[in-house]
Design a protein around this motif. Structure first.
Motif, PDB file in Angstrom:
ATOM      1  N   UNK A 187      36.554  59.374  -2.324  1.00 31.48           N
ATOM      2  CA  UNK A 187      37.822  58.871  -2.836  1.00 31.48           C
ATOM      3  C   UNK A 187      37.653  58.714  -4.565  1.00 31.48           C
ATOM      4  N   UNK A 188      36.428  58.038  -4.671  1.00 33.00           N
ATOM      5  CA  UNK A 188      36.333  57.878  -6.265  1.00 33.00           C
ATOM      6  C   UNK A 188      35.998  59.207  -7.123  1.00 33.00           C
ATOM      7  N   UNK A 189      35.289  60.244  -6.274  1.00 31.35           N
ATOM      8  CA  UNK A 189      35.325  61.636  -6.851  1.00 31.35           C
ATOM      9  C   UNK A 189      36.644  62.246  -7.033  1.00 31.35           C
ATOM     10  N   UNK A 190      37.334  62.206  -6.060  1.00 33.54           N
ATOM     11  CA  UNK A 190      38.859  62.765  -6.261  1.00 33.54           C
ATOM     12  C   UNK A 190      39.746  61.897  -7.267  1.00 33.54           C
ATOM     13  N   UNK A 191      39.465  60.818  -7.343  1.00 32.45           N
ATOM     14  CA  UNK A 191      40.006  59.906  -8.359  1.00 32.45           C
ATOM     15  C   UNK A 191      39.911  60.514  -9.736  1.00 32.45           C
ATOM     16  N   UNK A 192      38.688  60.804 -10.044  1.00 30.86           N
ATOM     17  CA  UNK A 192      37.871  61.156 -11.369  1.00 30.86           C
ATOM     18  C   UNK A 192      38.774  62.783 -11.532  1.00 30.86           C
ATOM     19  N   UNK A 193      38.851  63.570 -10.505  1.00 29.12           N
ATOM     20  CA  UNK A 193      39.497  64.973 -10.710  1.00 29.12           C
ATOM     21  C   UNK A 193      40.964  64.803 -11.237  1.00 29.12           C
ATOM     22  N   UNK A 194      41.595  63.926 -10.247  1.00 30.72           N
ATOM     23  CA  UNK A 194      42.927  63.867 -10.664  1.00 30.72           C
ATOM     24  C   UNK A 194      43.197  63.112 -12.000  1.00 30.72           C
ATOM     25  N   UNK A 195      42.491  62.321 -12.361  1.00 28.54           N
ATOM     26  CA  UNK A 195      42.614  61.684 -13.970  1.00 28.54           C
ATOM     27  C   UNK A 195      42.640  62.864 -14.781  1.00 28.54           C
ATOM     28  N   UNK A 196      41.680  63.899 -14.413  1.00 24.83           N
ATOM     29  CA  UNK A 196      41.444  64.778 -15.354  1.00 24.83           C
ATOM     30  C   UNK A 196      42.581  65.962 -15.365  1.00 24.83           C
ATOM     31  N   UNK A 197      43.625  65.954 -14.370  1.00 21.97           N
ATOM     32  CA  UNK A 197      44.645  66.771 -14.401  1.00 21.97           C
ATOM     33  C   UNK A 197      44.560  67.905 -13.273  1.00 21.97           C
ATOM     34  N   UNK A 198      43.458  67.861 -12.274  1.00 23.46           N
ATOM     35  CA  UNK A 198      43.345  68.554 -11.219  1.00 23.46           C
ATOM     36  C   UNK A 198      44.554  68.439 -10.310  1.00 23.46           C
ATOM     37  N   UNK A 199      44.851  69.749  -9.845  1.00 23.13           N
ATOM     38  CA  UNK A 199      45.926  69.794  -8.752  1.00 23.13           C
ATOM     39  C   UNK A 199      45.310  69.805  -7.422  1.00 23.13           C
ATOM     40  N   UNK A 200      45.825  69.052  -6.544  1.00 24.20           N
ATOM     41  CA  UNK A 200      45.223  68.894  -5.221  1.00 24.20           C
ATOM     42  C   UNK A 200      45.884  68.755  -4.055  1.00 24.20           C
ATOM     43  N   UNK A 201      45.494  69.806  -3.322  1.00 24.79           N
ATOM     44  CA  UNK A 201      46.373  69.766  -1.852  1.00 24.79           C
ATOM     45  C   UNK A 201      45.093  69.338  -0.905  1.00 24.79           C
ATOM     46  N   UNK A 202      45.579  68.494  -0.056  1.00 23.30           N
ATOM     47  CA  UNK A 202      44.803  67.848   0.893  1.00 23.30           C
ATOM     48  C   UNK A 202      45.363  67.980   2.491  1.00 23.30           C
ATOM     49  N   UNK A 203      44.633  68.427   3.333  1.00 23.60           N
ATOM     50  CA  UNK A 203      44.945  68.325   4.665  1.00 23.60           C
ATOM     51  C   UNK A 203      44.203  66.926   5.147  1.00 23.60           C
ATOM     52  N   UNK A 204      45.172  66.115   5.716  1.00 20.83           N
ATOM     53  CA  UNK A 204      44.394  64.679   6.311  1.00 20.83           C
ATOM     54  C   UNK A 204      44.773  64.327   7.566  1.00 20.83           C
ATOM     55  N   UNK A 205      44.033  63.679   8.171  1.00 19.66           N
ATOM     56  CA  UNK A 205      44.252  63.172   9.572  1.00 19.66           C
ATOM     57  C   UNK A 205      45.261  61.846   9.178  1.00 19.66           C
ATOM     58  N   UNK A 206      44.605  60.982   8.375  1.00 17.73           N
ATOM     59  CA  UNK A 206      45.318  59.744   7.701  1.00 17.73           C
ATOM     60  C   UNK A 206      45.080  59.514   6.413  1.00 17.73           C
ATOM     61  N   UNK A 207      46.100  58.924   5.832  1.00 18.76           N
ATOM     62  CA  UNK A 207      45.726  58.711   4.333  1.00 18.76           C
ATOM     63  C   UNK A 207      44.558  57.895   3.836  1.00 18.76           C
ATOM     64  N   UNK A 208      44.140  56.765   4.608  1.00 15.85           N
ATOM     65  CA  UNK A 208      43.022  56.097   4.268  1.00 15.85           C
ATOM     66  C   UNK A 208      42.931  55.700   2.764  1.00 15.85           C
ATOM     67  N   UNK A 209      41.570  55.927   2.234  1.00 14.26           N
ATOM     68  CA  UNK A 209      41.262  55.309   0.971  1.00 14.26           C
ATOM     69  C   UNK A 209      41.941  56.261  -0.075  1.00 14.26           C
ATOM     70  N   UNK A 210      42.486  57.490   0.210  1.00 15.33           N
ATOM     71  CA  UNK A 210      43.166  58.305  -0.538  1.00 15.33           C
ATOM     72  C   UNK A 210      44.697  58.117  -0.733  1.00 15.33           C
ATOM     73  N   UNK A 211      45.095  57.252   0.287  1.00 19.57           N
ATOM     74  CA  UNK A 211      46.574  56.685  -0.105  1.00 19.57           C
ATOM     75  C   UNK A 211      47.060  56.684  -1.665  1.00 19.57           C
TER      76      UNK A 211
END
Length: 263
Positions: A187-211
């Motif tokens: 989740x922390x790694x993804x947070x860093x990418x999102x802050x840098x402007x990366x567009x993200x599409x995720x298939x998730x079972x549940x939102x969890x810490x990515x919510x």
């Protein structure tokens, strides 16, 4: 003409229109529409067999559409060639392949699409090290991938995708089978990418810490979109609009990586 970084934030990075697809003789996607715009983080949710993994596999070319239209970065899929702009983390694979390799070697493979003749320059090596650090695997860089835990394997696969510095990151159930400690690292790694402007599409079972990162949730049921909007409020880990429970999708949705996305 392909869009380039810095264009308007509402530029569709992914545009699926009326998409239908089948696995064998079984219809899986039944005319879905899916738009992901630059800078968005979109979660694709749904029950077992709803078609969410098939949808992302269609986006990366692993499942052909029988009808409908797909464009990436404003370019019709049939003409799209710039796969280095996309990072893909498939479902339920491991970094180990039976061939001896270190963590750094596996992650370096994610940089090859940006190199000439497979030669890593200084900038490429730096990108690999950044990706390793993002998933907290820098201290394991020289370890054999065959000695890693399941959660560490997943972190290596995500680092491989991040090493290419993608503009679009597609991840198929990145948290499945990963313990809470590894989920927080991811989740922390993804947070860093999102802050840098990366567009993200995720298939998730549940939102969890990515919510907290999710801008929109698209819920599928029986190959149709039943919700496209704000993430559903979590009344429990299975709280989703349109159905009562969400479970990991079945094994038939697991496929090898598209050749163009191996690097």
């Amino acid at each position: 003409m392909e869009s380039k970084p810095g264009q308007a934030l509402d530029q569709p990075v992914i545009s699926l229109r009326g998409a239908t697809a089948s696995l064998g003789s079984r219809p899986v996607l039944r005319g879905i529409d899916l738009t992901v715009r630059s800078g968005e983080v979109v979660a694709l949710l749904g029950a077992n067999g709803s078609g969410k993994s098939t949808a992302v596999r269609a986006v990366v070319g692993q499942v052909p559409l029988s009808d409908g239209a797909l464009s990436l970065f404003g370019t019709d899929f049939k003409r799209f060639r710039d796969w280095s702009r996309i990072g893909y983390v498939p479902q339920r694979t491991t970094a180990a392949s039976g061939v001896p390799a270190t963590v750094r070697e596996v992650v370096s493979a994610g940089r090859l699409a940006r190199t000439r003749f497979g030669f890593l320059r200084k900038a490429d090596k730096a990108a690999v090290e950044r990706a390793l650090d993002l998933v907290d695997m820098g201290s394991h860089a020289d370890a054999s991938v065959n000695a890693l835990s399941g959660g560490q394997h997943q972190r290596v696969l995500i680092a491989r995708a991040l090493a290419g510095e993608p503009e679009l990151l597609i991840m198929d159930e990145p948290m499945a089978g990963v313990d809470l400690a590894n989920q927080e690292v991811l989740a922390n790694a993804l947070r860093s990418q999102v802050a840098a402007g990366t567009t993200v599409l995720l298939v998730l079972h549940e939102l969890g810490p990515l919510e907290p990162l999710i801008d929109r949730a698209v819920v599928l049921r029986d190959g149709c979109v039943t919700h496209d909007g704000p993430p559903p409020e979590a009344l429990g880990q299975h709280a989703l609009p349109g159905h009562d429970h969400v479970h990991p999708h079945s094994a038939h949705d697991a496929e090898p990586l598209r050749t163009g996305l191996l690097s």
